[in-house]
Design an enzyme around this catalytic site. Structure first.
Site, PDB file in Angstrom:
ATOM      1  N   ASN A 167      -6.094   5.023  -8.672  1.00 38.83           N
ATOM      2  CA  ASN A 167      -7.385   5.256  -8.031  1.00 38.83           C
ATOM      3  C   ASN A 167      -7.428   6.619  -7.376  1.00 38.83           C
ATOM      4  O   ASN A 167      -6.411   7.143  -6.904  1.00 38.83           O
ATOM      5  CB  ASN A 167      -7.678   4.168  -6.981  1.00 38.83           C
ATOM      6  CG  ASN A 167      -7.059   4.476  -5.637  1.00 38.83           C
ATOM      7  OD1 ASN A 167      -7.626   5.226  -4.839  1.00 38.83           O
ATOM      8  ND2 ASN A 167      -5.878   3.923  -5.371  1.00 38.83           N
ATOM      9  N   SER A 168      -8.628   7.168  -7.386  1.00 36.89           N
ATOM     10  CA  SER A 168      -8.912   8.329  -6.559  1.00 36.89           C
ATOM     11  C   SER A 168     -10.298   8.121  -5.987  1.00 36.89           C
ATOM     12  O   SER A 168     -11.274   8.747  -6.414  1.00 36.89           O
ATOM     13  CB  SER A 168      -8.828   9.633  -7.363  1.00 36.89           C
ATOM     14  OG  SER A 168      -9.041  10.717  -6.477  1.00 36.89           O
ATOM     15  N   CYS A 201      -3.503   8.890   2.988  1.00 42.23           N
ATOM     16  CA  CYS A 201      -4.498   8.904   1.901  1.00 42.23           C
ATOM     17  C   CYS A 201      -4.218  10.077   0.976  1.00 42.23           C
ATOM     18  O   CYS A 201      -4.230  11.222   1.419  1.00 42.23           O
ATOM     19  CB  CYS A 201      -5.921   9.021   2.442  1.00 42.23           C
ATOM     20  SG  CYS A 201      -7.116   9.200   1.090  1.00 42.23           S
ATOM     21  N   GLY A 256       2.584  -3.630  -1.756  1.00 35.41           N
ATOM     22  CA  GLY A 256       2.963  -2.947  -2.995  1.00 35.41           C
ATOM     23  C   GLY A 256       3.492  -3.920  -4.033  1.00 35.41           C
ATOM     24  O   GLY A 256       4.546  -4.521  -3.848  1.00 35.41           O
ATOM     25  N   GLY A 257       2.711  -4.107  -5.097  1.00 35.68           N
ATOM     26  CA  GLY A 257       3.182  -4.878  -6.243  1.00 35.68           C
ATOM     27  C   GLY A 257       3.249  -6.375  -6.032  1.00 35.68           C
ATOM     28  O   GLY A 257       4.013  -7.054  -6.725  1.00 35.68           O
ATOM     29  N   THR A 311      -3.889  -4.348  -5.381  1.00 36.08           N
ATOM     30  CA  THR A 311      -4.309  -4.358  -6.791  1.00 36.08           C
ATOM     31  C   THR A 311      -4.625  -5.778  -7.275  1.00 36.08           C
ATOM     32  O   THR A 311      -5.641  -6.010  -7.948  1.00 36.08           O
ATOM     33  CB  THR A 311      -3.216  -3.708  -7.670  1.00 36.08           C
ATOM     34  OG1 THR A 311      -3.084  -2.329  -7.296  1.00 36.08           O
ATOM     35  CG2 THR A 311      -3.554  -3.786  -9.144  1.00 36.08           C
ATOM     36  N   ASN A 371      -4.114   5.359   9.206  1.00 36.11           N
ATOM     37  CA  ASN A 371      -3.681   5.683   7.849  1.00 36.11           C
ATOM     38  C   ASN A 371      -3.219   7.138   7.791  1.00 36.11           C
ATOM     39  O   ASN A 371      -4.035   8.056   7.851  1.00 36.11           O
ATOM     40  CB  ASN A 371      -4.867   5.436   6.909  1.00 36.11           C
ATOM     41  CG  ASN A 371      -4.506   5.647   5.465  1.00 36.11           C
ATOM     42  OD1 ASN A 371      -3.381   6.002   5.133  1.00 36.11           O
ATOM     43  ND2 ASN A 371      -5.467   5.436   4.587  1.00 36.11           N
ATOM     44  N   LYS A 375     -11.647  -1.430   5.103  1.00 39.81           N
ATOM     45  CA  LYS A 375     -11.474  -0.166   4.376  1.00 39.81           C
ATOM     46  C   LYS A 375     -11.212   0.944   5.397  1.00 39.81           C
ATOM     47  O   LYS A 375     -11.716   0.900   6.524  1.00 39.81           O
ATOM     48  CB  LYS A 375     -12.758   0.125   3.584  1.00 39.81           C
ATOM     49  CG  LYS A 375     -12.850   1.516   2.942  1.00 39.81           C
ATOM     50  CD  LYS A 375     -11.915   1.698   1.771  1.00 39.81           C
ATOM     51  CE  LYS A 375     -12.000   3.123   1.192  1.00 39.81           C
ATOM     52  NZ  LYS A 375     -10.895   3.408   0.260  1.00 39.81           N
ATOM     53  N   SER A 422      -0.364   3.716  -1.793  1.00 40.23           N
ATOM     54  CA  SER A 422      -0.136   3.989  -3.217  1.00 40.23           C
ATOM     55  C   SER A 422       0.828   5.166  -3.386  1.00 40.23           C
ATOM     56  O   SER A 422       0.966   6.017  -2.502  1.00 40.23           O
ATOM     57  CB  SER A 422      -1.463   4.286  -3.908  1.00 40.23           C
ATOM     58  OG  SER A 422      -2.142   5.305  -3.234  1.00 40.23           O
TER      59      SER A 422
HETATM   60  C1  DHB Z   1      -8.192   6.137  -0.332  1.00 34.29           C
HETATM   61  C2  DHB Z   1      -6.995   5.938  -0.943  1.00 34.29           C
HETATM   62  C3  DHB Z   1      -5.881   5.641  -0.174  1.00 34.29           C
HETATM   63  O1  DHB Z   1      -4.671   5.418  -0.729  1.00 34.29           O
HETATM   64  C4  DHB Z   1      -6.009   5.571   1.182  1.00 34.29           C
HETATM   65  O2  DHB Z   1      -4.943   5.303   1.923  1.00 34.29           O
HETATM   66  C5  DHB Z   1      -7.218   5.762   1.799  1.00 34.29           C
HETATM   67  C6  DHB Z   1      -8.309   6.056   1.031  1.00 34.29           C
HETATM   68  C7  DHB Z   1      -9.366   6.472  -1.123  1.00 34.29           C
HETATM   69  O3  DHB Z   1      -9.231   7.221  -2.100  1.00 34.29           O
HETATM   70  O4  DHB Z   1     -10.472   6.016  -0.779  1.00 34.29           O
END
Ligand code: DHB
Length: 314
Positions: free
Chosen positions: A72-73, A132, A251-252, A274, A129, A48, A196
């Protein structure tokens, strides 16, 4: 029938016996989750996204799956970078590389984390990353080409481990070119396309409501919906980036045919997000089996025989 078909690949100098592994995000936050990926048929373990300090993330519900994909958020719930750096030692029990995703809340945080990671062994590479979409008030660095250059200058000067970059999706040809021009100036090992699609909105018609609580329902879209955008990004960066930069497709991807398409566009490895969330670690073996069957049908013995070889209509 005996099969000599290989799904093996090399990312950032590490050999993966399967080109399929998890996307950063789902089911890779706790030691138990990371160990389950270790024991599975995934070709690598990816953590993560880690921040400097541990975080609870946004309010729930913050992840919803629908027939066509997910929203997602999460808001970067994670145990803090030290936990994921220390997990590298545990990860040695598995015969696969351990990659760490880093998503500091500021350039300073990213730089601090990258410097600290130099003290840890067995982190095969860092996926920085830049994309996000879910922390209120924090723009995605990947959409600001000057900021992307600035952070890569800082990070690449300090990193001990190989660096890769997780990119947001781009939708405009000049944007692909502008980001590729930045990336080609740095000694990065890979880019992962795509994160995403940020700030979509899924609603429930019956209740006339949004389906996730944070940000008035806005969130990152993943899964089935996003495959054409993912393939476009893999393809475009495959054609624009120096060949020493590997492309990791994300992706997908639900089945072997989806993974095949990513590789045909140029991906050297393929992440599952996903669908991994839906199915758990069994997806890595199932998709690998389907991809192997498809390659056998087509007469390909390894992924290099068709990687990037997408044809135009002539
Ligand atoms: C989260 C979502 C993301 O797309 C990402 O790259 C990193 C973190 C998140 O909401 O935790």
């Amino acid at each position: 029938m005996s099969s000599s078909i290989s799904l093996s690949t090399k990312i950032a100098g590490s050999v993966l016996s399967s080109c399929l592994y998890n996307a950063s995000g789902p089911l890779c936050s706790t030691a138990e989750e990371l160990q389950a990926i270790g024991k599975s048929h995934a070709g690598a373990i990816l953590s993560k996204s880690a921040t400097l300090q541990k975080r609870q993330g946004n309010e729930e519900p913050r992840y919803v799956d629908t027939r066509w994909g997910s929203i997602n958020s999460m808001g970067l719930p994670n145990k803090g970078y030290e936990f994921y750096a220390q997990f590298a030692q545990t990860a040695q029990a598995y015969d696969k590389p351990y990659f760490m995703s880093v998503s500091g809340l500021s350039h300073e945080d990213n730089l601090h984390i990258i410097k600290e990671l130099a003290n840890f062994e067995n982190i095969a590479a860092i996926e920085l990353n830049l994309s996000c979409p879910n922390v209120p008030g924090k723009p995605q660095t990947g959409y600001d080409f000057d900021q992307s250059r600035y952070i890569l200058e800082l990070v690449c000067a300090q990193a001990k481990q190989p660096i890769g970059v997780k990119l947001p999706p781009y939708f405009d040809m000049p944007h692909f070119e502008m980001m590729a021009a930045v990336l080609n100036d740095f000694p990065i090992s890979f880019v992962t396309c795509i994160n995403s699609i940020g700030n979509g909105l899924v609603i429930d018609r019956d209740s006339e409501s949004v389906v996730i609580k944070p940000k008035h329902g806005f969130g990152g879209i993943g899964g089935d919906f996003i495959k054409p955008t993912a393939l476009a990004n893999v393809r475009k960066f495959y054609t624009l980036l120096d060949k020493k930069i590997s492309i990791i497709g994300c992706g997908g991807v639900k089945n072997g045919a989806d993974a095949f398409e990513h590789i045909l566009c140029g991906a050297s490895a393929v992440q599952i997000g996903t669908q991994f969330m839906r199915e758990g670690t069994g997806c890595f073996e199932r998709v690998a089996g389907e991809l192997t069957d498809l390659m056998r049908e087509k007469g390909y013995q390894n992924i290099e025989s068709f990687r990037g070889k997408l044809r135009d209509i002539t």
